[in-house]
Design a protein around this motif. Sequence first.
Motif, PDB file in Angstrom:
ATOM      1  N   GLY A   1      -7.559   0.849 -12.734  1.00 47.60           N
ATOM      2  CA  GLY A   1      -8.250   1.762 -13.758  1.00 47.60           C
ATOM      3  C   GLY A   1      -9.557   1.282 -14.374  1.00 47.60           C
ATOM      4  N   GLN A   2     -10.160   0.327 -13.795  1.00 43.12           N
ATOM      5  CA  GLN A   2     -11.735  -0.106 -14.156  1.00 43.12           C
ATOM      6  C   GLN A   2     -12.471   1.152 -14.289  1.00 43.12           C
ATOM      7  OE1 GLN A   2      -9.726  -1.775 -12.147  1.00 43.12           O
ATOM      8  NE2 GLN A   2      -9.613  -3.974 -12.170  1.00 43.12           N
ATOM      9  N   LEU A   3     -12.679   1.809 -13.586  1.00 44.80           N
ATOM     10  CA  LEU A   3     -13.191   3.296 -13.753  1.00 44.80           C
ATOM     11  C   LEU A   3     -12.844   4.265 -14.486  1.00 44.80           C
ATOM     12  CD1 LEU A   3     -16.356   3.882 -12.950  1.00 44.80           C
ATOM     13  CD2 LEU A   3     -15.408   4.822 -10.981  1.00 44.80           C
ATOM     14  N   THR A   4     -11.441   4.382 -14.266  1.00 41.72           N
ATOM     15  CA  THR A   4     -10.667   5.575 -14.803  1.00 41.72           C
ATOM     16  C   THR A   4     -10.725   5.657 -16.344  1.00 41.72           C
ATOM     17  OG1 THR A   4      -9.149   5.012 -12.977  1.00 41.72           O
ATOM     18  CG2 THR A   4      -8.549   6.938 -14.443  1.00 41.72           C
ATOM     19  N   LEU A   5     -10.279   4.333 -16.720  1.00 37.49           N
ATOM     20  CA  LEU A   5     -10.131   4.358 -18.496  1.00 37.49           C
ATOM     21  C   LEU A   5     -11.292   4.692 -19.323  1.00 37.49           C
ATOM     22  CD1 LEU A   5      -7.206   1.878 -18.773  1.00 37.49           C
ATOM     23  CD2 LEU A   5      -6.809   4.327 -18.283  1.00 37.49           C
ATOM     24  N   PRO A   6     -12.348   3.932 -18.786  1.00 40.22           N
ATOM     25  CA  PRO A   6     -13.598   4.392 -19.659  1.00 40.22           C
ATOM     26  C   PRO A   6     -14.132   5.409 -19.390  1.00 40.22           C
ATOM     27  CG  PRO A   6     -13.681   1.937 -18.583  1.00 40.22           C
ATOM     28  CD  PRO A   6     -12.601   2.869 -17.897  1.00 40.22           C
ATOM     29  N   ILE A   7     -14.093   6.329 -18.422  1.00 37.27           N
ATOM     30  CA  ILE A   7     -14.567   7.616 -18.276  1.00 37.27           C
ATOM     31  C   ILE A   7     -13.960   8.615 -19.000  1.00 37.27           C
ATOM     32  CG2 ILE A   7     -13.365   8.295 -15.938  1.00 37.27           C
ATOM     33  CD1 ILE A   7     -17.185   9.007 -16.886  1.00 37.27           C
ATOM     34  N   ALA A   8     -12.574   8.273 -19.130  1.00 37.45           N
ATOM     35  CA  ALA A   8     -11.517   8.977 -19.851  1.00 37.45           C
ATOM     36  C   ALA A   8     -12.040   9.099 -21.354  1.00 37.45           C
ATOM     37  CB  ALA A   8     -10.088   8.268 -19.751  1.00 37.45           C
ATOM     38  N   ALA A   9     -12.567   8.165 -22.113  1.00 39.39           N
ATOM     39  CA  ALA A   9     -13.080   8.142 -23.151  1.00 39.39           C
ATOM     40  C   ALA A   9     -14.160   9.468 -23.493  1.00 39.39           C
ATOM     41  CB  ALA A   9     -13.557   7.025 -23.723  1.00 39.39           C
ATOM     42  N   ARG A  10     -14.797   9.678 -22.166  1.00 37.43           N
ATOM     43  CA  ARG A  10     -15.847  10.894 -22.317  1.00 37.43           C
ATOM     44  C   ARG A  10     -15.409  12.177 -22.040  1.00 37.43           C
ATOM     45  NH1 ARG A  10     -20.956   7.770 -21.891  1.00 37.43           N
ATOM     46  NH2 ARG A  10     -20.384   5.557 -22.031  1.00 37.43           N
ATOM     47  N   VAL A  11     -14.281  12.379 -21.461  1.00 33.37           N
ATOM     48  CA  VAL A  11     -13.950  13.641 -20.946  1.00 33.37           C
ATOM     49  C   VAL A  11     -12.535  14.198 -21.491  1.00 33.37           C
ATOM     50  CG1 VAL A  11     -15.269  13.541 -18.803  1.00 33.37           C
ATOM     51  CG2 VAL A  11     -12.882  12.996 -18.759  1.00 33.37           C
ATOM     52  N   ARG A  12     -12.167  15.396 -21.061  1.00 36.08           N
ATOM     53  CA  ARG A  12     -10.763  15.970 -21.590  1.00 36.08           C
ATOM     54  C   ARG A  12      -9.679  15.036 -20.870  1.00 36.08           C
ATOM     55  NH1 ARG A  12      -7.138  19.763 -19.838  1.00 36.08           N
ATOM     56  NH2 ARG A  12      -8.542  20.062 -18.106  1.00 36.08           N
ATOM     57  N   ALA A  13      -9.691  15.063 -19.704  1.00 37.46           N
ATOM     58  CA  ALA A  13      -8.704  14.358 -19.028  1.00 37.46           C
ATOM     59  C   ALA A  13      -9.203  13.731 -17.572  1.00 37.46           C
ATOM     60  CB  ALA A  13      -7.560  15.443 -18.554  1.00 37.46           C
ATOM     61  N   VAL A  14      -8.340  12.642 -17.152  1.00 30.88           N
ATOM     62  CA  VAL A  14      -8.842  12.006 -15.952  1.00 30.88           C
ATOM     63  C   VAL A  14      -7.433  11.872 -14.989  1.00 30.88           C
ATOM     64  CG1 VAL A  14      -9.639  10.098 -14.649  1.00 30.88           C
ATOM     65  CG2 VAL A  14     -10.414  10.767 -16.789  1.00 30.88           C
ATOM     66  N   VAL A  15      -7.496  12.067 -13.728  1.00 32.81           N
ATOM     67  CA  VAL A  15      -6.578  11.837 -12.769  1.00 32.81           C
ATOM     68  C   VAL A  15      -6.886  10.896 -11.852  1.00 32.81           C
ATOM     69  CG1 VAL A  15      -5.129  12.857 -11.117  1.00 32.81           C
ATOM     70  CG2 VAL A  15      -5.810  14.522 -13.025  1.00 32.81           C
ATOM     71  N   GLY A  16      -6.044   9.662 -12.075  1.00 31.40           N
ATOM     72  CA  GLY A  16      -6.402   8.547 -11.127  1.00 31.40           C
ATOM     73  C   GLY A  16      -5.370   8.554 -10.002  1.00 31.40           C
ATOM     74  N   VAL A  17      -6.045   8.434  -8.583  1.00 29.53           N
ATOM     75  CA  VAL A  17      -5.170   8.783  -7.639  1.00 29.53           C
ATOM     76  C   VAL A  17      -5.625   7.322  -7.062  1.00 29.53           C
ATOM     77  CG1 VAL A  17      -4.850   9.972  -5.502  1.00 29.53           C
ATOM     78  CG2 VAL A  17      -5.810  11.169  -7.510  1.00 29.53           C
ATOM     79  N   ASP A  18      -4.348   6.805  -6.237  1.00 31.80           N
ATOM     80  CA  ASP A  18      -4.505   5.616  -5.379  1.00 31.80           C
ATOM     81  C   ASP A  18      -3.024   5.701  -4.508  1.00 31.80           C
ATOM     82  OD1 ASP A  18      -6.125   2.815  -5.552  1.00 31.80           O
ATOM     83  OD2 ASP A  18      -4.248   2.361  -4.892  1.00 31.80           O
ATOM     84  N   PRO A  19      -3.325   4.815  -3.372  1.00 35.17           N
ATOM     85  CA  PRO A  19      -2.196   4.797  -2.372  1.00 35.17           C
ATOM     86  C   PRO A  19      -1.270   3.787  -2.738  1.00 35.17           C
ATOM     87  CG  PRO A  19      -4.277   3.967  -1.379  1.00 35.17           C
ATOM     88  CD  PRO A  19      -4.515   4.502  -2.596  1.00 35.17           C
ATOM     89  N   GLU A  20      -1.465   2.765  -3.838  1.00 31.69           N
ATOM     90  CA  GLU A  20      -0.759   1.594  -3.880  1.00 31.69           C
ATOM     91  C   GLU A  20       0.239   1.587  -4.999  1.00 31.69           C
ATOM     92  OE1 GLU A  20      -0.062  -0.896  -2.135  1.00 31.69           O
ATOM     93  OE2 GLU A  20      -1.662  -1.004  -0.754  1.00 31.69           O
ATOM     94  N   PRO A  21       1.400   1.864  -5.019  1.00 30.90           N
ATOM     95  CA  PRO A  21       2.235   1.914  -6.201  1.00 30.90           C
ATOM     96  C   PRO A  21       2.069   0.831  -7.403  1.00 30.90           C
ATOM     97  CG  PRO A  21       3.632   2.576  -4.408  1.00 30.90           C
ATOM     98  CD  PRO A  21       2.204   1.750  -3.880  1.00 30.90           C
ATOM     99  N   ASP A  22       1.845  -0.278  -6.968  1.00 28.79           N
ATOM    100  CA  ASP A  22       1.658  -1.496  -7.621  1.00 28.79           C
ATOM    101  C   ASP A  22       0.401  -1.381  -8.706  1.00 28.79           C
ATOM    102  OD1 ASP A  22       4.166  -2.423  -6.984  1.00 28.79           O
ATOM    103  OD2 ASP A  22       3.157  -3.766  -5.694  1.00 28.79           O
ATOM    104  N   MET A  23      -0.710  -0.917  -7.884  1.00 26.07           N
ATOM    105  CA  MET A  23      -1.854  -0.871  -8.665  1.00 26.07           C
ATOM    106  C   MET A  23      -1.730   0.520  -9.769  1.00 26.07           C
ATOM    107  SD  MET A  23      -4.561  -2.435  -7.532  1.00 26.07           S
ATOM    108  CE  MET A  23      -5.342  -3.137  -5.873  1.00 26.07           C
ATOM    109  N   LEU A  24      -1.109   1.491  -9.371  1.00 30.97           N
ATOM    110  CA  LEU A  24      -0.712   2.689 -10.552  1.00 30.97           C
ATOM    111  C   LEU A  24       0.096   2.187 -11.542  1.00 30.97           C
ATOM    112  CD1 LEU A  24      -0.395   5.674  -8.206  1.00 30.97           C
ATOM    113  CD2 LEU A  24      -2.490   5.061  -9.234  1.00 30.97           C
ATOM    114  N   GLU A  25       0.925   1.506 -11.388  1.00 28.67           N
ATOM    115  CA  GLU A  25       1.889   0.957 -12.313  1.00 28.67           C
ATOM    116  C   GLU A  25       1.005  -0.184 -13.385  1.00 28.67           C
ATOM    117  OE1 GLU A  25       4.579   0.495 -14.926  1.00 28.67           O
ATOM    118  OE2 GLU A  25       4.700   1.721 -13.225  1.00 28.67           O
TER     119      GLU A  25
END
Length: 262
Positions: free
Chosen positions: A48-72
């Motif tokens: 989420g290094q990119l996901t979370l900061p951009i979330a502060a600028r928009v309505r919603a963000v969907v983060g997609v990744d193939p690694e369950p541990d990364m997503l957790e």
Amino acid sequence: MGLGFGGEVARFYQRYRRGYPPAVFDALVEAFGLTPEDTVVDLGCGTGQLTLPIAARVRAVVGVDPEPDMLELARQAARDQLFGNVGWLLGADTDVPALAALLGDGRVGAVTIGQALHWMDHDTLFPRLRPLLRPGGGVAVVTNGTPLWLQDTAWSRALRGCLEQWRGAELSQPCGTDAASQRRYADSLVAAGYDVEQRTVDYTDEIDLDDLVGGVYSALSRDALPAPEQRTEFATRIRDALHPETRFPESVRVTVLAGRRR
């Protein structure tokens, strides 16, 4: 589904991968005219290094990744930072058609790909992303500096020699940060029907030996990661190779390759 970057690697990734300076998010907002009404998809989101900061600028963000541990780990970071506008999906670039069916056509302001495109089939991906995008929206390929062992400094060259000796193989993969890869991505975006511009953000950083070793670990798959009983020797070899330096300055260039939908 994963690429072998779960488990301990995901934790190293979360702790040691550098974030992005605010100017990068300013560039993304400007490139696509993002507003608090927009949805963004962060493809290959990692922790989420990119996901979370951009979330502060928009309505919603969907983060997609193939690694369950990364997503957790990303999900936990969002909870800790009180982000309530981020959702997480287990998936890869090959799942974009299903993502389009879920979100609908013309609903997404931007799709961001932060230093993950070298794992994807970009020639297939870019055309598939176009239907998701609203007019003026687009795809941003974001790189965050050259790998630690490929920089043009004495300490980086010493690190590369040490790692190549340890692994018994040459290390030359620039992970999409080099000029040739950027040209290839830009040409592919143009061919897929995007207008392309490149923006750069330069900054300086300084890391210590712990950051350096952790950064190396974060870039290795689980199979390539030194076993726990080898890590003291691994860190010692790096320290000896870089002696007497204990602080390592970096000149970091973030490249935002923005392809706007025509």
